[in-house]
Design an enzyme around this catalytic site. Structure first.
Site, short mmCIF file in Angstrom:
data_model
loop_
_atom_site.label_atom_id
_atom_site.label_comp_id
_atom_site.label_asym_id
_atom_site.label_seq_id
_atom_site.Cartn_x
_atom_site.Cartn_y
_atom_site.Cartn_z
N GLU A 1 3.47 -0.52 6.91
CA GLU A 1 4.06 -0.73 8.24
C GLU A 1 5.58 -0.70 8.17
O GLU A 1 6.24 -0.13 9.03
CB GLU A 1 3.55 -2.05 8.83
CG GLU A 1 2.08 -1.97 9.19
CD GLU A 1 1.58 -3.20 9.95
OE1 GLU A 1 2.37 -4.14 10.18
OE2 GLU A 1 0.39 -3.21 10.29
N GLY B 1 1.15 -7.02 0.96
CA GLY B 1 0.44 -5.98 0.21
C GLY B 1 0.81 -4.59 0.68
O GLY B 1 1.83 -4.39 1.36
N ASP B 2 -0.03 -3.63 0.34
CA ASP B 2 0.24 -2.23 0.68
C ASP B 2 0.23 -2.00 2.19
O ASP B 2 0.92 -1.12 2.68
CB ASP B 2 -0.81 -1.33 0.01
CG ASP B 2 -0.63 -1.32 -1.50
OD1 ASP B 2 0.49 -1.07 -1.96
OD2 ASP B 2 -1.61 -1.60 -2.22
N GLY C 1 0.27 -9.08 -2.10
CA GLY C 1 -0.95 -8.75 -1.35
C GLY C 1 -2.18 -8.74 -2.23
O GLY C 1 -2.16 -9.18 -3.39
N THR C 2 -3.27 -8.20 -1.69
CA THR C 2 -4.53 -8.12 -2.44
C THR C 2 -4.43 -7.05 -3.52
O THR C 2 -4.73 -7.31 -4.70
CB THR C 2 -5.70 -7.75 -1.49
OG1 THR C 2 -5.67 -8.63 -0.38
CG2 THR C 2 -7.03 -7.84 -2.19
N GLY C 3 -3.99 -5.86 -3.12
CA GLY C 3 -4.03 -4.75 -4.06
C GLY C 3 -2.69 -4.41 -4.69
O GLY C 3 -2.58 -4.27 -5.89
N ASN D 1 4.11 -10.95 5.75
CA ASN D 1 2.80 -11.04 6.41
C ASN D 1 2.14 -12.33 5.94
O ASN D 1 1.54 -12.36 4.86
CB ASN D 1 1.94 -9.83 6.04
CG ASN D 1 0.52 -9.98 6.54
OD1 ASN D 1 0.19 -10.91 7.27
ND2 ASN D 1 -0.33 -9.04 6.15
N PRO D 2 2.19 -13.41 6.73
CA PRO D 2 1.67 -14.70 6.25
C PRO D 2 0.16 -14.67 6.03
O PRO D 2 -0.39 -15.49 5.31
CB PRO D 2 2.04 -15.67 7.37
CG PRO D 2 2.22 -14.83 8.58
CD PRO D 2 2.66 -13.48 8.12
N1 LIG Z 1 0.18 -12.23 11.26
C1 LIG Z 1 -0.80 -11.38 10.97
N2 LIG Z 1 -2.09 -11.70 11.25
C2 LIG Z 1 -3.10 -10.87 10.95
N3 LIG Z 1 -2.93 -9.65 10.37
C3 LIG Z 1 -1.68 -9.28 10.07
C4 LIG Z 1 -0.56 -10.11 10.35
N4 LIG Z 1 0.56 -9.48 9.94
C5 LIG Z 1 0.15 -8.30 9.43
N5 LIG Z 1 -1.18 -8.16 9.50
C6 LIG Z 1 -2.03 -7.05 9.04
O1 LIG Z 1 -2.55 -7.36 7.75
C7 LIG Z 1 -2.80 -6.14 7.06
C8 LIG Z 1 -2.90 -6.34 5.56
O2 LIG Z 1 -1.74 -6.92 5.08
P1 LIG Z 1 -1.24 -6.78 3.56
O3 LIG Z 1 -1.27 -5.40 3.12
O4 LIG Z 1 0.06 -7.47 3.49
O5 LIG Z 1 -2.23 -7.67 2.73
P2 LIG Z 1 -3.54 -7.30 1.93
O6 LIG Z 1 -4.45 -6.53 2.79
O7 LIG Z 1 -4.02 -8.56 1.36
O8 LIG Z 1 -3.01 -6.40 0.73
P3 LIG Z 1 -3.34 -4.89 0.28
O9 LIG Z 1 -3.05 -4.00 1.48
O10 LIG Z 1 -2.41 -4.63 -0.86
O11 LIG Z 1 -4.77 -4.83 -0.12
C9 LIG Z 1 -1.65 -5.26 7.48
O12 LIG Z 1 -2.06 -3.92 7.55
C10 LIG Z 1 -1.23 -5.78 8.85
O13 LIG Z 1 -1.56 -4.89 9.89
#
Ligand SMILES: Nc1ncnc2c1ncn2[C@@H]1O[C@H](COP(=O)(O)OP(=O)(O)OP(=O)(O)O)[C@@H](O)[C@H]1O
Length: 333
Positions: A94, A88-89, A125-127, A28-29
């Site tokens: 997914e 991240g989570d 990821g964040t968490g 997930n970029p």
């Molecule tokens: N290319 C994209 N652009 C925008 N959103 C995306 C993309 N790919 C995935 N996502 C969404 O981003 C959401 C969050 O991603 P991810 O969990 O990897 O990172 P995070 O929120 O920083 O970490 P955490 O969930 O651990 O707090 C995912 O639920 C997904 O639906």
């Protein structure tokens, strides 16, 4: 499967077949405010040098929410040895959902038997809360070493069903009411990093009301739980960026730990916050915990506004049924 590597090196598998492993990295970029994409770019050359000799590396960047589900399903159907969630989570969530389709495991085109694709994680990821339960270092190089070794173990997955009839899967924690509302708001503030969970919680408290819920555990009788503040169903221990909410949960136990907070006021959270983070809150007044295989939750007031989330992703509103699927996915461990 697409590969950017020379096909000359093989690994020897215990079943006697020797071949290169196909690894699909679902990245997930946009995770962690774009940090995932940047870190991944830096990590990829190392990953290629460490694993490229023995594995085919397939990099697949997500284009938006839910894309990781489709990538995973396709990879499993094509016979990937492992699908690795990079992010991240939410990304992990997914990818886990991609292991299933129409209530069943997705299977390899050529192999109608048990699923053989493993799940892997590179936490960027964040968490990265699921990672904490496993007790692994939150370090991508460490994660790559585990992928190189390729050892696997089975983990449980939770399945959620609702009025619409479709199934939804989770691997970490599903939760109901205040915490789910806080998560819903926190997702709007991811740009602030882990602080998003604090901001989300503050916003969720505004206008919050504890609710009487009807709960049925393991096909027993319906019981009324008065003034529920939050109900958390843990396949693993942590949520909200490091809060050890279901401290006895174990994704290899075949059951959930359910923790119910009742009649909490905002100041109860402030007073007990350190206990929630340490996982020592089970002895606090109005906190109960039990091990369950299945739990159904309905609201009594019928407002249709009691939030549900799974693995930090907003899922909708009550009623919902949560059941454990023991040893549902093999994980690279
Ligand atoms: N290319 C994209 N652009 C925008 N959103 C995306 C993309 N790919 C995935 N996502 C969404 O981003 C959401 C969050 O991603 P991810 O969990 O990897 O990172 P995070 O929120 O920083 O970490 P955490 O969930 O651990 O707090 C995912 O639920 C997904 O639906």
């Amino acid at each position: 499967m697409a590969s950017d590597l020379s096909p000359d090196s093989t690994i020897y598998r215990p079943d006697g077949n020797s071949r290169r492993r196909d690894l699909v990295f679902v990245v997930n970029p946009r995770g962690a405010n774009g940090r995932t994409g940047k870190e991944w770019k830096k990590l990829l050359p190392y990953l290629r040098s460490r694993l490229g000799g023995e594995c085919n590396i397939c990099e697949s960047l997500t284009s938006g929410p839910c894309h990781a589900i489709d990538i995973t399903r396709e990879a499993i159907r094509e016979g990937a040895d492992a699908v690795i969630a990079v992010g991240g989570d939410g990304t992990l969530h997914e990818v886990v959902n991609g292991f299933f389709w129409a209530g069943k495991h997705v299977i390899n085109h050529d192999q109608k038997a048990a699923p053989s694709t493993a799940l892997g994680i590179i936490p960027l990821g964040t968490g990265s809360d699921f990672f904490r339960t496993l007790g692994w270092k939150n370090d991508s190089h460490d994660a790559i070493e585990r992928i190189a070794k390729g050892l696997r173990s089975w983990v449980d997955v939770g399945v959620i069903s609702g009025e619409s009839g479709g199934s939804h899967y989770f691997i970490n924690v599903a939760d109901v009411h205040l915490s789910a509302k806080a998560g819903y708001y926190a997702s709007r503030y991811k740009r602030f990093g882990n602080l998003c969970y604090v901001i989300g919680a503050l916003q969720a408290f505004i206008g919050h009301q504890n609710q009487d819920l009807r709960i049925k555990i393991d096909d027993g009788e319906w019981e009324i739980y008065p003034q529920v503040t939050a109900l958390c169903i843990g396949n693993a221990k942590f949520f909200g960026g490091g809060m050890k909410i279901t401290p006895n949960a174990d994704p290899r136990s075949g059951s959930f730990e359910v923790v119910i907070l009742q009649d909490f006021k905002w100041y109860d959270f402030i007073l007990n916050l350190h206990k929630l983070y340490k996982g020592t809150h089970l002895s606090v007044k109005n906190v109960s915990s039990r091990s369950v295989r299945c739990i159904e939750v309905e609201e009594i007031a019928g407002s249709g506004s009691i939030h549900v989330q799974s693995d930090g992703e907003h899922l909708g509103f009550l009623p919902r049924k949560f059941c454990i699927l023991p040893a549902a996915i093999e994980m690279i461990s």
